[in-house]
Design a protein around this motif. Structure first.
Motif, PDB file in Angstrom:
ATOM      1  N   THR A   1       0.818  -1.212   0.000  1.00 21.38           N
ATOM      2  CA  THR A   1       0.000   0.000   0.000  1.00 21.38           C
ATOM      3  C   THR A   1       0.856   1.269   0.000  1.00 21.38           C
ATOM      4  OG1 THR A   1      -0.141   0.098   2.430  1.00 21.38           O
ATOM      5  CG2 THR A   1      -1.823  -1.199   1.283  1.00 21.38           C
ATOM      6  N   VAL A   2       2.115   1.113   0.362  1.00 23.94           N
ATOM      7  CA  VAL A   2       3.038   2.259   0.407  1.00 23.94           C
ATOM      8  C   VAL A   2       3.982   2.254  -0.786  1.00 23.94           C
ATOM      9  CG1 VAL A   2       4.840   3.407   1.750  1.00 23.94           C
ATOM     10  CG2 VAL A   2       2.931   2.304   2.928  1.00 23.94           C
ATOM     11  N   ILE A   3       4.552   1.094  -1.091  1.00 22.44           N
ATOM     12  CA  ILE A   3       5.462   0.944  -2.230  1.00 22.44           C
ATOM     13  C   ILE A   3       4.679   0.252  -3.344  1.00 22.44           C
ATOM     14  CG2 ILE A   3       7.654   0.005  -3.038  1.00 22.44           C
ATOM     15  CD1 ILE A   3       8.068   2.007  -0.858  1.00 22.44           C
ATOM     16  N   GLN A   4       4.228   1.012  -4.320  1.00 18.21           N
ATOM     17  CA  GLN A   4       3.393   0.451  -5.377  1.00 18.21           C
ATOM     18  C   GLN A   4       4.196   0.249  -6.658  1.00 18.21           C
ATOM     19  OE1 GLN A   4      -0.107   2.971  -5.680  1.00 18.21           O
ATOM     20  NE2 GLN A   4      -1.122   1.791  -4.062  1.00 18.21           N
ATOM     21  N   GLY A  33      12.864   5.528  -3.028  1.00 12.90           N
ATOM     22  CA  GLY A  33      12.043   4.847  -2.029  1.00 12.90           C
ATOM     23  C   GLY A  33      12.759   3.860  -1.143  1.00 12.90           C
ATOM     24  N   LYS A  34      14.094   3.931  -1.047  1.00 14.89           N
ATOM     25  CA  LYS A  34      14.830   2.982  -0.215  1.00 14.89           C
ATOM     26  C   LYS A  34      14.444   3.124   1.259  1.00 14.89           C
ATOM     27  CE  LYS A  34      18.880   4.496  -1.585  1.00 14.89           C
ATOM     28  NZ  LYS A  34      18.516   5.481  -2.622  1.00 14.89           N
ATOM     29  N   THR A  35      14.469   4.355   1.763  1.00 15.72           N
ATOM     30  CA  THR A  35      14.121   4.584   3.166  1.00 15.72           C
ATOM     31  C   THR A  35      12.641   4.337   3.413  1.00 15.72           C
ATOM     32  OG1 THR A  35      15.890   6.240   3.329  1.00 15.72           O
ATOM     33  CG2 THR A  35      14.225   6.253   5.060  1.00 15.72           C
ATOM     34  N   THR A  36      11.801   4.672   2.440  1.00 19.04           N
ATOM     35  CA  THR A  36      10.361   4.434   2.581  1.00 19.04           C
ATOM     36  C   THR A  36      10.074   2.945   2.711  1.00 19.04           C
ATOM     37  OG1 THR A  36       9.881   6.412   1.281  1.00 19.04           O
ATOM     38  CG2 THR A  36       8.107   4.812   1.531  1.00 19.04           C
ATOM     39  N   LEU A  37      10.807   2.121   1.964  1.00 21.12           N
ATOM     40  CA  LEU A  37      10.644   0.676   2.073  1.00 21.12           C
ATOM     41  C   LEU A  37      10.941   0.206   3.489  1.00 21.12           C
ATOM     42  CD1 LEU A  37      10.289  -2.176   0.835  1.00 21.12           C
ATOM     43  CD2 LEU A  37      12.731  -2.099   0.247  1.00 21.12           C
ATOM     44  N   ALA A  38      12.035   0.696   4.066  1.00 21.39           N
ATOM     45  CA  ALA A  38      12.399   0.307   5.429  1.00 21.39           C
ATOM     46  C   ALA A  38      11.371   0.799   6.440  1.00 21.39           C
ATOM     47  CB  ALA A  38      13.776   0.864   5.774  1.00 21.39           C
ATOM     48  N   LYS A  39      10.909   2.028   6.278  1.00 18.59           N
ATOM     49  CA  LYS A  39       9.916   2.561   7.197  1.00 18.59           C
ATOM     50  C   LYS A  39       8.609   1.785   7.120  1.00 18.59           C
ATOM     51  CE  LYS A  39      11.487   7.393   7.492  1.00 18.59           C
ATOM     52  NZ  LYS A  39      11.160   8.804   7.175  1.00 18.59           N
ATOM     53  N   PHE A  77      26.089  -9.369   3.257  1.00 18.42           N
ATOM     54  CA  PHE A  77      24.694  -9.082   2.915  1.00 18.42           C
ATOM     55  C   PHE A  77      24.102 -10.284   2.191  1.00 18.42           C
ATOM     56  CE2 PHE A  77      26.446  -4.831   3.399  1.00 18.42           C
ATOM     57  CZ  PHE A  77      25.441  -4.186   4.104  1.00 18.42           C
ATOM     58  N   MET A  78      22.930 -10.709   2.640  1.00 18.79           N
ATOM     59  CA  MET A  78      22.295 -11.850   2.005  1.00 18.79           C
ATOM     60  C   MET A  78      21.946 -11.550   0.556  1.00 18.79           C
ATOM     61  SD  MET A  78      18.933 -14.054   3.157  1.00 18.79           S
ATOM     62  CE  MET A  78      19.829 -14.951   4.428  1.00 18.79           C
ATOM     63  N   ALA A  79      21.486 -10.326   0.282  1.00 24.08           N
ATOM     64  CA  ALA A  79      21.066 -10.001  -1.083  1.00 24.08           C
ATOM     65  C   ALA A  79      21.297  -8.528  -1.375  1.00 24.08           C
ATOM     66  CB  ALA A  79      19.588 -10.346  -1.293  1.00 24.08           C
ATOM     67  N   ARG A  80      21.423  -8.227  -2.651  1.00 21.39           N
ATOM     68  CA  ARG A  80      21.509  -6.843  -3.116  1.00 21.39           C
ATOM     69  C   ARG A  80      20.435  -6.635  -4.173  1.00 21.39           C
ATOM     70  NH1 ARG A  80      26.448  -4.875  -6.790  1.00 21.39           N
ATOM     71  NH2 ARG A  80      25.306  -6.261  -8.212  1.00 21.39           N
ATOM     72  N   ILE A  81      19.732  -5.524  -4.060  1.00 21.76           N
ATOM     73  CA  ILE A  81      18.680  -5.211  -5.027  1.00 21.76           C
ATOM     74  C   ILE A  81      18.814  -3.763  -5.472  1.00 21.76           C
ATOM     75  CG2 ILE A  81      17.046  -6.883  -4.076  1.00 21.76           C
ATOM     76  CD1 ILE A  81      15.603  -4.514  -2.732  1.00 21.76           C
ATOM     77  N   SER A  82      18.035  -3.423  -6.485  1.00 24.11           N
ATOM     78  CA  SER A  82      17.906  -2.050  -6.939  1.00 24.11           C
ATOM     79  C   SER A  82      16.420  -1.726  -7.006  1.00 24.11           C
ATOM     80  CB  SER A  82      18.558  -1.876  -8.322  1.00 24.11           C
ATOM     81  OG  SER A  82      18.327  -0.584  -8.833  1.00 24.11           O
ATOM     82  N   MET A  83      16.030  -0.594  -6.430  1.00 27.20           N
ATOM     83  CA  MET A  83      14.618  -0.215  -6.438  1.00 27.20           C
ATOM     84  C   MET A  83      14.154   0.107  -7.857  1.00 27.20           C
ATOM     85  SD  MET A  83      13.379  -0.255  -3.269  1.00 27.20           S
ATOM     86  CE  MET A  83      11.943   0.806  -3.339  1.00 27.20           C
ATOM     87  N   GLY A  84      14.964   0.863  -8.568  1.00 24.86           N
ATOM     88  CA  GLY A  84      14.591   1.262  -9.924  1.00 24.86           C
ATOM     89  C   GLY A  84      13.533   2.357  -9.915  1.00 24.86           C
ATOM     90  N   TYR A  85      13.383   3.011 -11.055  1.00 19.68           N
ATOM     91  CA  TYR A  85      12.366   4.059 -11.175  1.00 19.68           C
ATOM     92  C   TYR A  85      10.988   3.439 -11.368  1.00 19.68           C
ATOM     93  CZ  TYR A  85      16.162   7.433 -11.842  1.00 19.68           C
ATOM     94  OH  TYR A  85      17.276   8.211 -11.668  1.00 19.68           O
TER      95      TYR A  85
END
Length: 334
Positions: A35-38, A66-72, A184-192
């Protein structure tokens, strides 16, 4: 839960009821964060798989995606405390771990906890701090504890680090060495986001942030129990062999001068179990391994000089391995 109190890491037995509760929790968390990260379902699934597998996540991307938003969103959905640490060249290890302060009135030293003492940590731009400061976080990630002046302090059982680094801004930074990235178990990229998602975001954020309306759907105890279930999800011997074959293949691929370590095998199986849980299953399938292979392996390998000249990416090499390495017992690639 008080600091230093660990919940049981593994239950005595894992029955259908435990698996059902854990998969239900994963589904609730995915829906709440969505609902926050769409428009980023794959990112949410990968982040949750790592979180429920008890790992840590490295996000390499530009600012503002949205990296910090994902964590929040994750911290609020779980109803747990979160701290954001802005890494800078002058940040000291004691700023993260804490320091002993002498109390003149009592005549004793008092330990003042650093920012690491929380459940979810956003280590923002971790590569801007010195290697010594980076190591303060990485030690906590590896051991789930902090040692200051010979005294060890336990971190929460659900301790989770989301570290970020900006791939475009390399001046004045200290890139994470291979051995530290391996933690780190995994690395990702949020992307636009897609244009349609970005237009919808303008409307959703017009009045208030979606985070303001996000309600907790789980507790830290729920997450600790789900993590214990994830560690015991059934994985066949053939599937374990497939994991090892994939990791071993990175060590023989001519496009790579450094393959993945044995820790990568452990992390890939754990991440696959977490992915299976997020997918709502009580057992691990080859597609769980394939879904997590690139996030888990790509940041652990080094390209050969020829591959760099050809401008190949590590993710492309891992994708190629997935087409060539057969799932054990089938004789066919994934």
């Amino acid at each position: 839960m008080t600091w230093g109190q660990h919940l049981p890491s593994t239950p005595a037995e894992t029955g259908p009821g435990d698996i059902s509760a854990a998969t239900g929790l994963a589904q609730r968390l995915r829906a709440a964060i969505g609902t926050v990260i769409q428009g980023k379902d794959d990112v949410i699934e990968t982040a949750l798989a790592v979180y429920l597998a008890g790992g840590h996540l490295l996000v390499e991307d530009v600012p503002g995606v949205g990296k910090t938003t994902l964590a929040k969103a994750l911290a609020k959905a779980v109803n747990c405390p979160m701290r954001r640490i802005q890494f800078t060249p002058d940040l000291m290890p004691s700023d993260i771990t804490g320091v002993n302060i002498y109390d003149q009135r009592k005549g004793t030293f008092e330990f003042r906890r650093g920012a690491i003492f929380t459940s979810v940590v956003v280590a923002d731009e971790i590569n801007r701090a010195s290697p010594k400061t980076q190591s303060a976080v990485l030690e906590a990630m590896e051991e789930s504890q902090v040692t200051v002046d010979g005294v060890t302090y336990q971190l929460p059982a659900t301790f989770f680090v989301i570290a970020t680094q900006n791939p475009l801004e390399m001046e004045g930074t200290y890139p994470l060495p291979e051995a530290q990235r391996d933690r780190f178990m995994a690395r990702i990229s949020m992307g636009y986001p897609s244009p349609a998602t970005e237009v919808a975001m303008l409307d959703r954020h017009a009045a208030a942030s979606p985070l303001a309306h996000l309600e907790p759907v789980a507790s830290e105890r729920d997450v600790a129990a789900a993590t214990a279930v994830a560690r015991q999800l059934h994985a066949s011997e053939a599937l374990k062999r497939y994991v090892v074959d994939l990791v071993t293949a990175t060590r023989a691929d001519p496009a790579l001068r450094l393959g993945a370590s044995p820790r990568a095998s452990l992390h890939l199986l754990r991440a696959a179990r977490g992915h299976a849980l997020v997918a709502g299953r009580g057992h691990v399938l080859p597609q769980d391994v394939q879904a997590m292979a690139t996030p888990v392996l790509a940041h652990r390998v080094l390209l050969s000089g020829q591959a760099r000249m050809e401008r190949r990416a590590a993710a492309d090499v891992i994708a190629g391995l997935l087409t060539r390495v057969a799932v054990a017992g089938t004789g066919a690639g994934g």
